[in-house]
Design a protein around this motif. Structure first.
Motif, PDB file in Angstrom:
ATOM      1  N   GLY A  24       0.786  -1.226   0.000  1.00  0.00           N
ATOM      2  CA  GLY A  24       0.000   0.000   0.000  1.00  0.00           C
ATOM      3  C   GLY A  24       0.814   1.270   0.000  1.00  0.00           C
ATOM      4  N   ASP A  25       2.124   1.182   0.259  1.00  0.00           N
ATOM      5  CA  ASP A  25       2.976   2.369   0.203  1.00  0.00           C
ATOM      6  C   ASP A  25       3.281   2.735  -1.245  1.00  0.00           C
ATOM      7  N   GLU A  26       3.746   3.958  -1.451  1.00  0.00           N
ATOM      8  CA  GLU A  26       4.002   4.463  -2.802  1.00  0.00           C
ATOM      9  C   GLU A  26       5.439   4.950  -2.939  1.00  0.00           C
ATOM     10  N   ILE A  27       6.005   4.718  -4.121  1.00  0.00           N
ATOM     11  CA  ILE A  27       7.268   5.322  -4.529  1.00  0.00           C
ATOM     12  C   ILE A  27       6.962   6.131  -5.781  1.00  0.00           C
ATOM     13  N   VAL A  28       7.319   7.400  -5.775  1.00  0.00           N
ATOM     14  CA  VAL A  28       6.962   8.320  -6.862  1.00  0.00           C
ATOM     15  C   VAL A  28       8.214   8.708  -7.638  1.00  0.00           C
ATOM     16  N   ILE A  29       8.164   8.543  -8.970  1.00  0.00           N
ATOM     17  CA  ILE A  29       9.245   8.971  -9.846  1.00  0.00           C
ATOM     18  C   ILE A  29       8.616   9.659 -11.065  1.00  0.00           C
ATOM     19  N   THR A  30       9.407   9.876 -12.128  1.00  0.00           N
ATOM     20  CA  THR A  30       8.889  10.479 -13.354  1.00  0.00           C
ATOM     21  C   THR A  30       9.208   9.562 -14.536  1.00  0.00           C
ATOM     22  N   PRO A  31       8.524   9.749 -15.673  1.00  0.00           N
ATOM     23  CA  PRO A  31       8.834   8.935 -16.860  1.00  0.00           C
ATOM     24  C   PRO A  31      10.173   9.275 -17.503  1.00  0.00           C
ATOM     25  N   MET A  32      10.822  10.369 -17.081  1.00  0.00           N
ATOM     26  CA  MET A  32      12.081  10.778 -17.711  1.00  0.00           C
ATOM     27  C   MET A  32      13.305  10.159 -17.038  1.00  0.00           C
ATOM     28  N   GLU A  33      13.102   9.287 -16.057  1.00  0.00           N
ATOM     29  CA  GLU A  33      14.233   8.782 -15.289  1.00  0.00           C
ATOM     30  C   GLU A  33      15.136   7.855 -16.103  1.00  0.00           C
ATOM     31  N   HIS A  34      16.421   7.982 -15.857  1.00  0.00           N
ATOM     32  CA  HIS A  34      17.418   7.018 -16.327  1.00  0.00           C
ATOM     33  C   HIS A  34      17.099   5.663 -15.707  1.00  0.00           C
ATOM     34  N   HIS A  35      17.442   4.590 -16.387  1.00  0.00           N
ATOM     35  CA  HIS A  35      17.156   3.255 -15.856  1.00  0.00           C
ATOM     36  C   HIS A  35      17.722   3.066 -14.452  1.00  0.00           C
ATOM     37  N   ALA A  36      18.820   3.753 -14.136  1.00  0.00           N
ATOM     38  CA  ALA A  36      19.415   3.626 -12.803  1.00  0.00           C
ATOM     39  C   ALA A  36      18.516   4.184 -11.715  1.00  0.00           C
ATOM     40  N   ASN A  37      17.589   5.066 -12.097  1.00  0.00           N
ATOM     41  CA  ASN A  37      16.634   5.616 -11.133  1.00  0.00           C
ATOM     42  C   ASN A  37      15.221   5.107 -11.404  1.00  0.00           C
ATOM     43  N   LEU A  38      15.135   3.986 -12.066  1.00  0.00           N
ATOM     44  CA  LEU A  38      13.852   3.344 -12.341  1.00  0.00           C
ATOM     45  C   LEU A  38      13.864   1.880 -11.896  1.00  0.00           C
ATOM     46  N   ILE A  39      14.833   1.124 -12.411  1.00  0.00           N
ATOM     47  CA  ILE A  39      14.844  -0.318 -12.144  1.00  0.00           C
ATOM     48  C   ILE A  39      15.015  -0.642 -10.656  1.00  0.00           C
ATOM     49  N   PRO A  40      15.860   0.054  -9.908  1.00  0.00           N
ATOM     50  CA  PRO A  40      15.941  -0.256  -8.466  1.00  0.00           C
ATOM     51  C   PRO A  40      14.598  -0.125  -7.761  1.00  0.00           C
ATOM     52  N   TRP A  41      13.797   0.878  -8.148  1.00  0.00           N
ATOM     53  CA  TRP A  41      12.481   1.068  -7.519  1.00  0.00           C
ATOM     54  C   TRP A  41      11.498   0.002  -7.985  1.00  0.00           C
ATOM     55  N   GLN A  42      11.611  -0.431  -9.257  1.00  0.00           N
ATOM     56  CA  GLN A  42      10.786  -1.551  -9.715  1.00  0.00           C
ATOM     57  C   GLN A  42      11.041  -2.779  -8.855  1.00  0.00           C
ATOM     58  N   GLN A  43      12.307  -3.015  -8.545  1.00  0.00           N
ATOM     59  CA  GLN A  43      12.652  -4.183  -7.732  1.00  0.00           C
ATOM     60  C   GLN A  43      12.148  -4.032  -6.297  1.00  0.00           C
ATOM     61  N   VAL A  44      12.161  -2.824  -5.781  1.00  0.00           N
ATOM     62  CA  VAL A  44      11.660  -2.587  -4.420  1.00  0.00           C
ATOM     63  C   VAL A  44      10.170  -2.899  -4.336  1.00  0.00           C
TER      64      VAL A  44
END
Length: 406
Positions: A109-129
């Motif tokens: 139920g918790d949220e992690i917020v990013i943007t669509p412009m992120e480099h994979h280094a700031n996307l994939i780690p959060w996907q894994q989380v």
């Protein structure tokens, strides 16, 4: 400018019979003589492991390594050297936050917020989380020009948001995001703010205390330092609450047969022999950039980016991505229907080095409705003449592929 360019040995060569025009600094910057000499001097005179030795070389190596940490802390205005963790780079820094902090605090139920412009280094780690914890990954929507609005930030971040992680500067669009304002909104909802500073720390003054971000990650190799060295800044209280993710030598305090305790900050996150020569090179790079002035570098790049944007617009069959105003020192584009790899290949025959591909931003490429782009990125050693050479080479590229350009 000539004095600055003379400091970079690699720039003084011909590529395919033409003087090198290096326009790929967003991928990695070139290294000035002072950095090269500092690393060389370390290996020739001070090479030893740090912290453990009491002999002269060990003491000198330790002084150089910890002296570099002090330079980094001053460079980004950290409150303490305890808040400066040396890593392999931005990717390793972001993964450290995701693995050590995020997995401990996020749940169903918790949220992690990013943007669509992120480099994979700031996307994939959060996907894994989110896969590991049951949290949800949310995206701040982007405007047609590749920017985000504070109104959309307000709508996306909620009281269920635990982490907000946003790039300071987009490596594709050149968008400069309002980090200080986003941080204030994140904190108002009790969330922690993480910043990918890979494309900002080399190019503008960064004050982490003024931004009030909780974590800030950047790489040395994009700011005139060697490859393999990076930094994670974290607020002391947060770093103290986190567990290491690498275990072994250097990071321990006491070990027995069944348990172990960790050193104090920052060393508990630096297991094993650290990247000593890289840190020495990073310290020398900071000295070099500081002497020139980050404000001078930022102003130069903004002028160069604006000049490049205007010059590229003189070409008929060009598409430029990202905002017109308030952009960093890069221009991402496509030339008609010519594949960016073909564009980059022809430019290379003219001695012009640009990057082509998805730039580790595949979701952003899909948002732009393209598979890949070409990118010219600038740094303190580039000139308007470099831009003119790029434009002339693009005209020849268009003619080569049968386009009437310009």
């Amino acid at each position: 400018m000539q004095l600055i360019r003379e400091q970079f040995p690699i720039l003084h060569q011909d590529i395919n019979g033409h003087p090198l025009i290096y326009l790929d600094s967003a991928a990695t910057s070139q290294k000035p003589r002072s950095v090269i000499d500092a690393v060389k001097r370390y290996y020739e005179w001070d090479n030893a492991n740090v912290h453990r030795g009491v002999h002269t070389l060990g003491s000198r190596a330790t002084d150089a390594y910890e002296g570099a940490r002090e330079k980094v802390a001053k460079f980004i205005h950290a409150a303490s050297t305890q808040e400066i963790i040396f890593t392999r780079g931005t990717t390793a820094s972001l993964n450290l936050v995701a693995s050590s902090y995020a997995r401990a605090v996020c749940g169903e139920g918790d949220e992690i917020v990013i943007t669509p412009m992120e480099h994979h280094a700031n996307l994939i780690p959060w996907q894994q989380v989110v896969k590991a914890t049951g949290a949800t990954l949310k995206y701040i929507p982007m405007q047609p020009d590749g920017t985000i609005t504070i109104e959309d930030v307000e709508k996306t971040i909620t009281n269920r948001t635990k982490i907000v992680s946003v790039t300071h500067v987009s490596n594709v669009l050149g968008t400069i995001n309002p980090i200080k304002e986003i941080t204030a909104i994140a904190h108002r909802h009790g969330a922690v703010m993480v910043v990918d500073g890979a494309q900002s720390a080399p190019h503008m003054k960064v004050d982490v205390q003024d931004l009030d971000c909780d974590f800030y990650a950047f790489s040395g190799h994009k700011m005139c330092a060697p490859t393999g060295i990076g930094v994670l800044y974290g607020k002391k209280a947060l770093l103290e609450s986190m567990e290491p993710i690498e275990f072994g030598g250097e990071m321990i305090d006491h070990v027995d047969l069944t348990d172990a305790t960790w050193k104090e900050l920052p060393w508990k996150f630096e297991g094993g022999t650290p990247i000593i020569a890289g840190a020495v090179g990073l310290g020398a790079a900071i000295d070099f950039l500081t002497e020139i002035g980050l404000d001078v570098i930022e102003e130069h790049e903004h002028k160069l980016s604006a000049y490049a944007y205007d010059r590229l617009l003189t070409l008929d069959d060009i598409t430029i991505y990202g905002p017109v105003q308030n952009r960093s020192g890069l221009v991402t584009f496509n030339l008609g229907d010519v594949h960016p790899h073909d564009v980059a290949t022809v430019l290379d025959t003219k001695g012009v080095a640009v990057r082509a591909g998805h730039h580790c931003c595949q979701p952003l490429m899909r948002w732009l409705n393209v598979s890949s782009t070409a990118r010219a990125s600038f740094y303190l050693y580039n000139t308007e003449e470099d831009v003119d050479r790029l434009v002339d080479a693009l005209k020849q590229t268009g003619e080569f592929f049968g386009h009437a350009i310009g």
